[in-house]
Design an enzyme around this catalytic site. Structure first.
Site: not given
Length: 308
Positions: A26-27, A217, A219, A250, A259
């Protein structure tokens, strides 16, 4: 050909195990210029699950107008529902997205808010208070429908328009998500500017009970993701988000890079004697396969090293 995997020489840790939330499908894929075929997304999720990842964020029921890469969310979810052992949350941006997710038969969702006004305006096209209220409504309806709800808070450390984010703002947003019924809240270093000291400072403001329900989360924009994970571990965090092969970024924050790579996270944790349940050779093969589809090398240090 499967590469030889050296022993990471694990040491003994007082932490028995951690949970990894895999967000690559997804991300990770939402920011790609290239549209990945539905069947390849399904295969990717299956390979991640077969590598031992217990939680794989499958897709997002967002408007195809804003994220065309995930326009096939219903088809992807239908293709992976047979993976009964794996927790398959999906992101929903609003009540329309929730309706679509419920129609697809999802059992777990994630809602997404920002800790800053500027990012909310640029990402969600609304103010952060309005976005938070919308997330609270979605959470309420989802719980009534028997769904598990996770909350994401973006821009917890720095914002490209506003700079360093006040800790009190992050606390306020995260606690409202908890109060709304989110069983877990993930704190996002969306543009990768956090440092270990900043992570400890922020997490230290939460209660011990709250920290058991927080995820980090990270990065890796400035190469600090693993250091920040260590700071999180020291602060009591036991849930970490990562993306296979370091996919992602993003789409609404141009300075954000990928990520934290799941392979790099697993290598570090297993080397500390902390169980992840992940079979690293299979994970590396899955990430390398996706990198080939995307036509570029994986940014993960572990993938590069073990695929050489």
């Amino acid at each position: 050909m499967t590469p030889a995997f050296p022993d990471p020489h694990p040491t003994t840790s007082t932490i028995a195990e951690v949970a990894i939330c895999e967000v690559g499908p997804r991300d990770g894929l939402q920011v790609e210029d290239q549209i990945i075929a539905t069947e390849d997304k399904i295969t990717f999720i299956e390979r991640l699950a077969n590598a031992g990842l217990d939680t794989v964020e499958a897709t997002s029921f967002v408007s195809p107008k804003w994220v065309p890469q995930l326009a096939d969310s219903a088809e992807v979810f239908a293709g992976v529902r047979h993976l009964k052992r794996v927790h398959l949350p999906v992101l929903v941006p609003n009540e329309r997205g929730l309706d679509r997710a419920l129609a697809a038969g999802v059992e777990s969702i994630a809602v997404f808010v920002s800790a800053t006004e500027s990012f909310a305006r640029n990402n969600l096209n609304t103010g952060w208070q309005e976005a938070l209220a919308a997330a609270e409504r979605v959470t309420s309806v989802a719980q009534t429908s028997g769904l598990h709800v996770r909350g994401y808070v973006s821009m917890c450390f720095g914002d490209p328009w506003e700079g360093r984010v006040p800790i009190d703002d992050v606390l306020s947003v995260a606690r409202r998500l908890f109060a709304a019924g989110c069983s877990e809240v993930s704190l996002g270093d969306t543009i990768g500017v956090a440092s270990a000291g900043h992570v400890r400072e922020l997490l230290g403001r939460f209660t011990a009970e709250e920290r058991t329900r927080l995820a980090l989360h990270a990065h890796d924009t400035y190469g600090q993701a693993l250091a920040n994970v260590l700071a999180g571990l020291d602060s009591g965090i036991r849930i970490f988000d990562s993306a296979a092969g370091g996919l992602g970024g993003c789409p609404f924050a141009g300075s954000a890079t990928g990520n934290l790579a799941t392979e790099d996270l697993v290598w570090m944790l297993e080397g500390m004697g902390i169980r992840t349940g992940v079979e690293l050779p299979s994970l590396v093969e899955a990430s390398s396969w996706m990198a080939d589809l995307l036509g570029r090398a994986s940014p993960s240090s572990v993938v590069r090293a073990l695929s050489a």
